[in-house]
Write an enzyme that holds these catalytic residues in place. Structure first.
Site, mmCIF file in Angstrom:
data_model
loop_
_atom_site.group_PDB
_atom_site.id
_atom_site.type_symbol
_atom_site.label_atom_id
_atom_site.label_comp_id
_atom_site.label_asym_id
_atom_site.label_seq_id
_atom_site.Cartn_x
_atom_site.Cartn_y
_atom_site.Cartn_z
ATOM 1 N N TYR A 124 -9.464 7.005 37.799
ATOM 2 C CA TYR A 124 -8.377 6.295 37.122
ATOM 3 C C TYR A 124 -8.687 4.813 36.934
ATOM 4 O O TYR A 124 -7.852 4.058 36.439
ATOM 5 C CB TYR A 124 -7.064 6.473 37.884
ATOM 6 C CG TYR A 124 -6.476 7.844 37.704
ATOM 7 C CD1 TYR A 124 -7.274 8.975 37.876
ATOM 8 C CD2 TYR A 124 -5.150 8.026 37.358
ATOM 9 C CE1 TYR A 124 -6.746 10.242 37.704
ATOM 10 C CE2 TYR A 124 -4.626 9.293 37.185
ATOM 11 C CZ TYR A 124 -5.432 10.394 37.359
ATOM 12 O OH TYR A 124 -4.913 11.652 37.186
ATOM 13 N N LYS A 171 -14.179 16.412 47.733
ATOM 14 C CA LYS A 171 -15.218 17.281 47.171
ATOM 15 C C LYS A 171 -16.565 16.639 47.510
ATOM 16 O O LYS A 171 -17.436 16.427 46.656
ATOM 17 C CB LYS A 171 -15.005 17.416 45.649
ATOM 18 C CG LYS A 171 -15.843 18.460 44.967
ATOM 19 C CD LYS A 171 -15.309 19.875 45.124
ATOM 20 C CE LYS A 171 -16.321 20.888 44.623
ATOM 21 N NZ LYS A 171 -15.890 22.273 44.798
ATOM 22 N N ASP A 204 -10.850 22.454 46.158
ATOM 23 C CA ASP A 204 -10.588 23.768 45.556
ATOM 24 C C ASP A 204 -10.014 24.735 46.595
ATOM 25 O O ASP A 204 -9.040 25.449 46.337
ATOM 26 C CB ASP A 204 -11.840 24.339 44.864
ATOM 27 C CG ASP A 204 -13.140 24.043 45.608
ATOM 28 O OD1 ASP A 204 -13.077 23.374 46.658
ATOM 29 O OD2 ASP A 204 -14.210 24.481 45.150
ATOM 30 N N ASP A 228 -3.146 13.378 42.056
ATOM 31 C CA ASP A 228 -2.317 13.601 40.878
ATOM 32 C C ASP A 228 -2.161 15.097 40.617
ATOM 33 O O ASP A 228 -1.052 15.614 40.431
ATOM 34 C CB ASP A 228 -3.003 12.907 39.681
ATOM 35 C CG ASP A 228 -2.083 12.788 38.481
ATOM 36 O OD1 ASP A 228 -0.919 13.206 38.580
ATOM 37 O OD2 ASP A 228 -2.541 12.285 37.433
ATOM 38 N N ASP A 232 1.417 17.942 41.387
ATOM 39 C CA ASP A 232 2.140 18.854 40.488
ATOM 40 C C ASP A 232 2.085 20.286 41.028
ATOM 41 O O ASP A 232 3.068 21.025 40.953
ATOM 42 C CB ASP A 232 1.544 18.811 39.072
ATOM 43 C CG ASP A 232 2.086 17.631 38.258
ATOM 44 O OD1 ASP A 232 2.406 16.597 38.870
ATOM 45 O OD2 ASP A 232 2.176 17.741 37.017
#
Ligand code: NAI
Length: 332
Positions: A124, A171, A204, A228, A232
């Protein structure tokens, strides 16, 4: 005491949910002087800027803002006002409590977790360029400073709220340097908080486990992008984007906004659920030590949701944004 608070209605469903929440806060009896400011596309029409300096100054002065969502054009156009505001005010921590509200049907019950998302860097940072036609590069920035302070934030939050575990999501098996540094900082900070357990998950696998056993998670510590996306996902576990609030916090400034965006598909229809922004406003009230009003609003909200007669469409009802806000105000 009267609080002066910056109000950013935003666009899309923003003005509808902010005015609903302002009316509920008024009904709660908290004395607030709102300083309204435009941002995004509406601000461009009026001021020529997406993030007007007067808005940023207002928040710096008042230290607290309630913010509706602001649309960001996809793949072209101006850069995100939301990201710009977080950077301008160094709102480095994005706090998103995710739990089941009483009376709201969801895929899971018993979810009670907190997402702590680093808010200022990672992909970002917005550093993208075309190397040659057909090849673009996007820079993922991870710093020791930002990773260390967000890790401290997560552990301090865990301690204060008697939470038991912080799980760092990464990750680092693939991005060994960037996510590796994030993880190294989290591990170092974890050693300073012996009363809070610490573990790690690859992003993941974390997503899979979150949709199978969400009740096993407590505080999640994530770099910006994963934070982010996972936010959701977690909203979906407890009833959707209409029911999850959030706060952007810096050293001494708080900007309170919902996890959801401007929802262009339902904008202007008086159909949005104002609960998510109301939950953000409750976080704001606690931030300014108006705990009594925060408790009363939560009780009123729970009463309306549990009675089930007045529900917005996302929760299977037929009530409008204003009808729902009026019901909560009446319950207050
Ligand atoms: P979105 O969160 O606006 O909408 C996703 C889905 O959830 C839509 O079907 C929408 O109708 C529904 N939804 C969202 N909030 C709701 C509510 N309060 N009540 C009922 N249903 C609700 O995500 P989308 O469509 O990807 O983004 C739209 C715009 O919002 C984009 O320009 C995006 O950049 C911006 N955005 C802004 C944010 C902010 O201001 N902090 C955060 C996220 C997105």
């Amino acid at each position: 005491m009267t609080h002066t608070i910056t109000l950013i209605p935003g666009d899309g469903i923003g003005p509808e949910v902010t005015s609903a929440v302002v009316s509920i806060l008024k009904a709660s009896g908290v004395a607030i002087d709102w300083e309204p400011h435009d941002a995004g596309v509406i601000a461009v029409e009026r001021t020529g800027q997406t993030l007007p300096a007067t808005l940023v100054e207002s928040i710096r002065r008042n230290k607290v803002a309630l913010k509706g969502p602001v649309t960001t054009p996809i793949a072209a156009g101006f850069t995100s006002v939301n990201v710009g505001l977080r950077k301008a005010l160094d709102l480095y921590a994005n706090l998103r409590p995710v739990w089941n509200l009483p009376g709201v049907d969801a895929r899971f019950q018993g979810v009670d977790l907190v997402i702590v998302r680093e808010n200022t860097e990672d992909l970002y940072a917005g550093l993208e360029h075309e190397v040659v036609p057909g090849v673009v590069e996007s820079l993922k920035i991870i710093t020791e400073r930002a990773s260390t302070r967000i890790a401290h934030f997560a552990f301090r939050h865990a301690e204060r709220h008697r939470r038991k575990r912080v799980t760092a999501i990464h990750k680092a098996n693939i991005m060994k340097l960037s996510d590796g540094l994030f993880l190294e900082c989290a591990r170092r900070v974890a050693r300073e908080y012996p009363g809070v357990a610490y573990d790690e998950r690859i992003v993941d696998a974390a997503c899979m486990q979150l949709v199978m056993f969400p009740e096993r998670f407590d505080v999640l510590l994530l770099p910006n992008l994963y934070g982010d996306i996972v936010s959701d996902l977690c909203a979906g576990l407890v009833g959707g984007l209409g029911v999850v609030g959030a706060a952007n916090l810096g050293a001494d400034i708080g900007v309170f906004e919902a996890v959801h965006g401007s929802a262009p598909d339902i904008a202007g229809k008086n159909a949005a659920n104002p609960t998510a922004l109301l939950l953000s406003a409750v976080l704001m009230l606690r931030h300014i030590d108006e705990n009594d009003a925060a408790d009363r609003i939560m009780k009123a909200l729970a009463g309306v949701l549990t009675a089930g007669r007045v529900r917005t469409r996302d929760l299977g009802g037929a009530a409008s944004t204003t009808e729902f806000a009026d019901a909560v105000s009446a319950a207050l």
